[in-house]
Each structure stands twice: as structure tokens, then as C-alpha cells.
Enzyme design. Sequence first.
Site, PDB file in Angstrom:
ATOM      1  N   LYS A 125       0.868  -1.191   0.000  1.00 53.75           N
ATOM      2  CA  LYS A 125       0.000   0.000   0.000  1.00 53.75           C
ATOM      3  C   LYS A 125       0.894   1.227   0.000  1.00 53.75           C
ATOM      4  CE  LYS A 125      -4.401   0.893  -0.013  1.00 53.75           C
ATOM      5  NZ  LYS A 125      -5.512   0.044  -0.507  1.00 53.75           N
ATOM      6  N   ASP A 165      -7.027   4.154  -4.676  1.00 53.58           N
ATOM      7  CA  ASP A 165      -7.708   3.988  -3.391  1.00 53.58           C
ATOM      8  C   ASP A 165      -8.351   5.357  -3.123  1.00 53.58           C
ATOM      9  OD1 ASP A 165      -7.821   1.933  -0.974  1.00 53.58           O
ATOM     10  OD2 ASP A 165      -7.514   3.877  -0.038  1.00 53.58           O
TER      11      ASP A 165
END
Length: 450
Positions: A125, A165
Site C-alpha cells: 500500500k 484507493d
Amino acid sequence: MSYSENVLSALKARYPYQPEFLQAAEEILKTLQPALDKNPVYEKNKILERLTEPERTFSFRVEWVDDKGQIQVNHGYRVQFNSAIGPYKGGLRFHPSVNEGILKFLGLEQILKNSLTGTPIGGAKGGADFDPKGKSDNEVMRFCQAFMIQLYRYIGATVDVPAGDIGVGGREIGYLYGAYKRLTTRYEGILTGKGLTYGGSLARTEATGYGLVYFTDAMLKDRGDSLKGKICSVSGAGNVATYCCEKLYQMGATPVTVSDSRGFIYDPNGIKVDVLEQVKQQERAPLSRYAELVPTAKFTPVSAYPAGRHPVWDVKVDAAFPCATQNELNEEDAKALLKNGCKCVAEGANMPSTIGAINEFLKAGIAYGPAKAANAGGVATSQLEMEQNAGMTAWTFEEVDGKLHNIMTNLYNNAAATAREFKLDGNLVLGANIAGFRKVAEAMIAQGVI
Ligand code: NDP
Ligand code: 2IT
């Protein structure tokens, strides 16, 4: 203390300033103990100590010039968490709240989520504390270019493949991709969620929301139920929430709420997906604008929320789909949903429910689809985009959507079967965590101490 409790307490001592990471680690580690008891090889190989520490984390300065000619400085990160089963894979988040602890929570979840998809992708991430809100397209472009100047040397089609995201959608992916190509002269699938004109996959935009509803459909079918005729609350108003609403209608259900950071909309007649898209994707306006366009919709601003509550969960519904952000549904919110007869909760956002809320859902025995299982359709379709890029080809919408549907059904069956194996029928938190964990742990052991 058990092995998992020992590891958790060491993490708490080491990272007291990363509450979201500790919360994700607690939820995962507590449910893994039965699998650890069953197979002592995991403890012998110190798998939990290794799984909860990223392989590496990059943190970097991002400097850029705004429209007024002022220099701006942001903080960027990429957490390459685990590459046991494939190249690092996971989104980029641009939001002022971003810090290393939040990205570690998301990265840890991503490892098990990606494993659950049944495809060969590791967990990662990244992101920055940059706020795209109120910025011009040119400012967003300059920020993305500055971000990629730092990131490009650490990613690659078989190394690490970022995606979107919160705050990173089609516009941002386009600018990031252009910057990578300019820096390297390589036309490669180094990002997913790309536009259809430059290597993107059909159905990737819709995939997280659609996959969430496919997962829910499988979960309800297993209980002899279905989505048909169900009234649903959805939170969030971005990519995941929008396509969750769209697919709910296709399944015969009616979403009656959406929310954003300023408040929530309730419309008993159902959310109009085209108006939502116009307001949030095209105008990039707050949801109060939706209520101006749809007279039957009621907007409640955040300033009117009771302390410690999210009243979107007070609406009487059959099923709830949190699709905004972490910790947006707490124990009190869960009690309100249950009191009103809600029988199903499926998570589009990452870690939207607090541990207190999860315990309420499990205690009540409702159909509860935890995030890393229920929202895995986005990253699964990213992997399908990687496959198409590697083969220099493009599949039809129906082909990709069909594969997504299969992946979500298999994923549900795998998590449900694993819960049954441990005599906790219906506990998909445990089922998903153990099923995702075992594949990664076996791969780590097979590859030795590296
Ligand atoms: P978007 O940026 O498209 O939308 C996010 C939505 O959530 C917006 O409506 C935003 O409101 C709201 N939101 C964000 N932060 C907060 C906050 N702190 N408080 C209240 N509302 C907030 O993001 P996505 O739809 O892509 O992501 C939503 C969730 O789904 C995240 O948890 C993400 O990690 C998860 N997810 C996303 C996937 C994907 O493929 N995109 C895949 C799997 C999970 P506002 O418009 O006011 O900012
Ligand atoms: O949380 C997630 O799974 C995502 N944001 C999607 C990641 C991806 O690589 O598609």
C-alpha cells in the site's frame, strides 16, 4: 500467553503510535490462533513476527508548485509488505490523514486479501498526505508527477504494481502513468485502474462495488436468502459506493443512503446513481449538491451528527454496505443497525467496522462479510488487468465481469469452508483470515529464511 497474543503485545509495545495498524493486526492475529495450534510449523518459523513487519517501506518528500507559484511539500510512502506469493500489489491513497501507520494497516489487510483472490499477488500500500480536494487538475497533475519522480525506481510490472484507493481515481492514475512513461520510456503495466485507451481493463472501475455485491449474493444464497427486494444502506459516495449501488439495483435491491465527509443522503425512493456520478465524479461537489438536484433526498450534515455516532446506520434497512473509510461504523452504530432488523453487513471499505462493531455482528449471527473478503473484487480485477497487459491483449467487459463473479463466489466458498473446518460456521472473519494466511505462510516457509 498464546503465540498470537505474544506477537500482538510486542507490536503494541513497538508501534504505540500506529493505532490503525495495531487494530488490523489485533483483528487478524486473534483469529489465527486455531490454525497456529493445528500446525506448529508456523510458530517454529516465526511466521507471525515476519508477516506483521513489512519487507521494506519507502518514505519520501514530494515537492511541487501550486497554481499561485507557492512551493508545497507533502509526504509520500510505499509499504512493500509481503512478496511471498507474487509481486507487491495494492493501492495508493491520497488523503490528508495518510501516515505510515494507516498504510501499514492497509498493507497488512492487503496481503491476506490478495491471497484470498486465488491469484498470484503480494501485498503493498502507498500514498501521500496530499488532499486532492479543491486542487485544480494542473495541481493534481504536478503533484502526481512529483510523486512518481520518487516512486518510479521502486515499482515494475513484476515488482510492484500500485493502483487507486481513496483520492486516487482515473485522473490521478493517468497522470501517474504518464509521468512513469516519461521518466523510464517504458510502456508497461506498472499501474492498474488505467484508462481504456492506454492499457486499462474493462470492468476495473466497477469491480470493487460489483464484487462486493457478488460476494454478498453468495453469502446470502448460502443462508437460503437473496438480495431481491432488500432495502440497503450504503456509506461513501466514491468509486466503491457508486458501483455498489448500481449492482444492488441490478440484483433487485434498493440502496437508500450514501455519505461523504460532509454528511449523508437518505432517500426512501432509492439513490439515483447517475446523479451521484454527476455530483461526485464530474462536479467533484459535496453531497449537499445531490439534495439540490433530487427533491426527495434529505441531506444531514456532519455538524448534526450525535457525538460518537454515524446516523447513516440509524436508517432501518435489511442490509448495510459501509464503503467510505476505516472506523466509520462503531459498536453503537452496529447496535442501531441490529435493533432495526438489519440481517446483513458487507464491507466495501477497508476496516470500516471497529472491533466492537464486528463482535456485535458475530454475536448476532447475521451475515457479515469482512472487508478483506468482501472488497477483494477490486484488486482481483487489477490482477486481471495485469494479465491482459502481460499478454498485450484486452478482454471484453463480459469476460472480465464473468471472471470477477467467479473469483468472488470461490472466495466466499473458501472462507466459508475454512470457518466450517474450525467449527465456526458462518464466522467469515476467521474463515477469511485463516484461508488467506495459510497460502502466504506456506509460501514463506517454502522459500526459506531470506
Ligand atoms: P473514493 O475516494 O472514490 O471515495 C471515498 C469516499 O469516502 C468519498 O465519498 C469520501 O468523501 C468518503 N470518505 C473518505 N474519507 C472519509 C472520512 N475520513 N470520513 C468520511 N468520509 C470519508 O475512494 P474509494 O471509493 O476508492 O474507497 C472507499 C473505501 O474502499 C476505502 O476504504 C478504500 O480503501 C476501499 N477500497 C477501495 C478499492 C478500490 O478499488 N477503489 C478496493 C477495495 C477497497 P469525500 O468525497 O467528502 O472525500
Ligand atoms: O484496497 C484495495 O484493495 C484497493 N484499493 C485496490 C488495490 C488494487 O491494487 O487494485
